[in-house]
Design a protein around this motif. Structure first.
Motif, PDB file in Angstrom:
ATOM      1  N   LYS A   6       0.816  -1.055   0.024  1.00 25.67           N
ATOM      2  CA  LYS A   6      -0.016  -0.136   0.055  1.00 25.67           C
ATOM      3  C   LYS A   6       0.726   1.364   0.096  1.00 25.67           C
ATOM      4  O   LYS A   6       0.479   2.437  -0.378  1.00 25.67           O
ATOM      5  CB  LYS A   6      -0.837   0.097   1.079  1.00 25.67           C
ATOM      6  CG  LYS A   6      -1.819  -0.913   1.177  1.00 25.67           C
ATOM      7  CD  LYS A   6      -3.010  -0.914   2.315  1.00 25.67           C
ATOM      8  CE  LYS A   6      -3.866   0.223   2.075  1.00 25.67           C
ATOM      9  NZ  LYS A   6      -4.974   0.364   3.028  1.00 25.67           N
ATOM     10  N   PHE A   7       2.165   1.061   0.535  1.00 23.77           N
ATOM     11  CA  PHE A   7       2.897   2.403   0.532  1.00 23.77           C
ATOM     12  C   PHE A   7       4.333   1.968  -0.405  1.00 23.77           C
ATOM     13  O   PHE A   7       4.574   0.797  -0.391  1.00 23.77           O
ATOM     14  CB  PHE A   7       3.218   2.533   1.931  1.00 23.77           C
ATOM     15  CG  PHE A   7       1.828   3.147   2.632  1.00 23.77           C
ATOM     16  CD1 PHE A   7       1.433   4.256   2.632  1.00 23.77           C
ATOM     17  CD2 PHE A   7       1.316   2.159   3.457  1.00 23.77           C
ATOM     18  CE1 PHE A   7       0.240   4.558   3.226  1.00 23.77           C
ATOM     19  CE2 PHE A   7       0.150   2.434   4.085  1.00 23.77           C
ATOM     20  CZ  PHE A   7      -0.442   3.659   4.138  1.00 23.77           C
ATOM     21  N   ARG A   8       5.002   3.140  -0.414  1.00 22.21           N
ATOM     22  CA  ARG A   8       6.340   2.971  -0.981  1.00 22.21           C
ATOM     23  C   ARG A   8       7.547   3.627  -0.032  1.00 22.21           C
ATOM     24  O   ARG A   8       6.913   4.457   0.737  1.00 22.21           O
ATOM     25  CB  ARG A   8       6.545   3.652  -2.300  1.00 22.21           C
ATOM     26  CG  ARG A   8       5.897   3.194  -3.484  1.00 22.21           C
ATOM     27  CD  ARG A   8       5.819   3.902  -4.719  1.00 22.21           C
ATOM     28  NE  ARG A   8       5.530   5.160  -4.497  1.00 22.21           N
ATOM     29  CZ  ARG A   8       5.303   6.086  -5.510  1.00 22.21           C
ATOM     30  NH1 ARG A   8       6.227   6.118  -6.756  1.00 22.21           N
ATOM     31  NH2 ARG A   8       5.006   7.530  -5.544  1.00 22.21           N
ATOM     32  N   LEU A   9       8.576   3.139  -0.187  1.00 21.63           N
ATOM     33  CA  LEU A   9       9.496   3.765   0.767  1.00 21.63           C
ATOM     34  C   LEU A   9       9.826   5.211   0.553  1.00 21.63           C
ATOM     35  O   LEU A   9       9.679   5.805  -0.532  1.00 21.63           O
ATOM     36  CB  LEU A   9      10.828   3.166   0.387  1.00 21.63           C
ATOM     37  CG  LEU A   9      11.211   1.673   0.786  1.00 21.63           C
ATOM     38  CD1 LEU A   9      12.454   1.074   0.495  1.00 21.63           C
ATOM     39  CD2 LEU A   9      10.976   1.290   2.324  1.00 21.63           C
ATOM     40  N   GLY A  10       9.856   6.041   1.529  1.00 24.37           N
ATOM     41  CA  GLY A  10       9.713   7.553   1.597  1.00 24.37           C
ATOM     42  C   GLY A  10       8.368   8.256   1.736  1.00 24.37           C
ATOM     43  O   GLY A  10       8.330   9.472   1.754  1.00 24.37           O
ATOM     44  N   ASP A  11       7.290   7.437   1.595  1.00 28.48           N
ATOM     45  CA  ASP A  11       5.998   8.096   1.808  1.00 28.48           C
ATOM     46  C   ASP A  11       5.886   8.643   3.095  1.00 28.48           C
ATOM     47  O   ASP A  11       6.288   8.004   4.270  1.00 28.48           O
ATOM     48  CB  ASP A  11       4.779   6.789   1.579  1.00 28.48           C
ATOM     49  CG  ASP A  11       4.536   6.778   0.058  1.00 28.48           C
ATOM     50  OD1 ASP A  11       5.156   7.409  -0.745  1.00 28.48           O
ATOM     51  OD2 ASP A  11       4.078   5.590  -0.025  1.00 28.48           O
ATOM     52  N   ARG A  12       5.199   9.869   3.157  1.00 29.72           N
ATOM     53  CA  ARG A  12       4.906  10.478   4.466  1.00 29.72           C
ATOM     54  C   ARG A  12       3.568   9.853   5.230  1.00 29.72           C
ATOM     55  O   ARG A  12       2.691   9.886   4.355  1.00 29.72           O
ATOM     56  CB  ARG A  12       4.957  11.743   4.485  1.00 29.72           C
ATOM     57  CG  ARG A  12       5.092  12.561   5.916  1.00 29.72           C
ATOM     58  CD  ARG A  12       5.352  13.950   5.816  1.00 29.72           C
ATOM     59  NE  ARG A  12       4.490  14.761   5.269  1.00 29.72           N
ATOM     60  CZ  ARG A  12       3.795  15.834   5.682  1.00 29.72           C
ATOM     61  NH1 ARG A  12       4.314  16.080   6.991  1.00 29.72           N
ATOM     62  NH2 ARG A  12       3.059  16.313   5.220  1.00 29.72           N
ATOM     63  N   VAL A  13       3.493   9.179   6.323  1.00 24.47           N
ATOM     64  CA  VAL A  13       2.441   8.717   6.811  1.00 24.47           C
ATOM     65  C   VAL A  13       2.119   9.058   8.323  1.00 24.47           C
ATOM     66  O   VAL A  13       3.155   9.453   8.872  1.00 24.47           O
ATOM     67  CB  VAL A  13       2.379   6.880   6.586  1.00 24.47           C
ATOM     68  CG1 VAL A  13       2.615   6.784   5.227  1.00 24.47           C
ATOM     69  CG2 VAL A  13       3.663   6.499   7.483  1.00 24.47           C
ATOM     70  N   GLY A  14       1.074   8.569   8.751  1.00 18.83           N
ATOM     71  CA  GLY A  14       0.718   8.715  10.273  1.00 18.83           C
ATOM     72  C   GLY A  14       0.062   7.735  10.957  1.00 18.83           C
ATOM     73  O   GLY A  14      -0.580   6.803  10.110  1.00 18.83           O
ATOM     74  N   VAL A  15       0.161   7.321  12.140  1.00 15.88           N
ATOM     75  CA  VAL A  15      -0.859   6.418  12.952  1.00 15.88           C
ATOM     76  C   VAL A  15      -1.485   6.811  13.959  1.00 15.88           C
ATOM     77  O   VAL A  15      -0.904   7.955  14.849  1.00 15.88           O
ATOM     78  CB  VAL A  15       0.447   5.255  13.346  1.00 15.88           C
ATOM     79  CG1 VAL A  15      -0.472   4.340  14.028  1.00 15.88           C
ATOM     80  CG2 VAL A  15       1.344   4.863  12.681  1.00 15.88           C
TER      81      VAL A  15
END
Length: 342
Positions: A81-90
């Motif tokens: 669902k994501f790629r390395l370097g994506d900015r994400v939150g939990v």
């Protein structure tokens, strides 16, 4: 990695440094998990409940923190669902079973297997953390890391609270308590329902002044009588007193939404003041907020970026987490507190 670790529950009146800075191993992402390099993490009132044992972690030691923003640095198997370097939150919701009726109806906040970030598993008061990829969210570019962090809990739970009120344009809304969640709710109402008036009940003058700066038409103490009876009220405090007073200020057919994970046991005496005719009769409603769903977080981030909401933020270093928590305990609040980690 560096992490602020909670090893035992304590009374914060006596112990001012409940978290200890330690160097521990970087966690490894399991199947369908991502490894996140944390850059910011919000500080929440719920963490005081965890530390003091009112909503205790399932095991100790643990790393608390459930408003984490960072960069994807690794992925487990079957994670696409994501790629390395994506900015994400939990956010607070770390996982749920995904199979029960609640989960299938976008009510995963009510799942019996609900797990909370930073309470049931390690959270964001650290340089790295892992999380299931289905419970991780892309962070809109309009926000800095520090601005995005409080949106993941204070904003999302505020959004859920507002949604549960059933507010429509022109309805009057009261906010009891004016911390991180309250000030974001006021911003949402001013943007989405500009014809609605917001009244704020807060215990100290700085909170009331801040509310007026953001557009509240009236502010007062929780015991004050509002200039008019209100259609709706959201209570964000940990005390029973505000519930009784809110019901007194609610009009016939009005709804009170309680946005709190618990209420003070020592504060129950105020329930003796509850009078059916004054506080509950005429079809007044009380509804509680339980946790937050994935839907809430996703929808709120979309709304917040379209406005955009810019939360008022105070930043601290990771090693200053205890300072931020004690200030929160002492009611030294204006907007949201955020740890700047990377």
């Amino acid at each position: 990695m560096r992490a602020m670790v909670l090893k035992e529950t304590v009374n914060l009146e006596k112990h001012k440094t409940p978290l200890k800075l330690e160097n521990i191993a970087v966690p490894k992402p399991q199947e369908r998990e991502v490894l996140i390099k944390v850059r910011a993490c919000g500080v929440c009132h719920t963490e005081l409940d965890e530390i003091e044992g009112r909503s205790p972690p399932v095991s100790l030691p643990i790393i608390i923190g459930h408003q984490a923003v960072g960069i994807v640095e690794g992925m487990g198997a079957e994670t696409n669902k994501f790629r390395l370097g994506d900015r994400v939150g939990v956010a607070w919701i770390y996982s749920s079973c995904g199979e029960c009726n609640y989960c299938l109806e976008d009510k995963d906040n009510l799942c019996i297997d609900f797990r909370a970030t930073g309470r049931d598993t390690d959270g964001g008061y650290a340089e790295y953390m892992t999380a299931p990829h289905n419970f991780v969210y892309r962070i809109p570019q309009v926000f800095t890391d520090e601005e995005a962090a409080p949106l993941l809990c204070a904003g999302a739970i505020g959004y859920r609270s507002l949604r549960l009120t059933g507010i429509q344009g022109g309805m009057s809304l009261g906010l009891t308590g004016f911390g991180a969640s309250g000030h974001l709710v006021l911003m949402m109402v001013k943007h989405t329902f500009p014809s609605s008036k917001v009244y704020v009940f807060a215990r100290n003058t700085s909170e009331r002044e801040f509310a007026r700066e953001l557009g509240a038409v009236w502010t007062g103490d929780s015991e004050d009588t509002c200039p008019e009876k209100l259609d709706l009220i959201i209570d964000t405090t940990p005390v029973w007193k505000s519930v009784v007073e809110a019901l007194r200020n609610l009009k016939s057919g009005g709804r009170l939404v309680i946005n709190a994970i618990r209420k003070e046991e020592s504060d129950k005496k105020y329930l003796l003041n509850l009078n059916y005719a004054e506080h509950l009769w005429m079809e007044k409603e009380i509804k509680s907020v339980a946790n937050v769903s994935r839907r809430d977080v996703a929808e709120f981030l979309k709304l917040a970026s379209s406005m955009p909401i810019k939360p008022d933020v105070q930043t601290y270093k990771l090693e200053e987490a205890n300072k931020a928590l004690i200030e929160l305990k002492e009611g030294k609040i204006k907007g949201a507190k955020v740890l700047k980690i990377a």
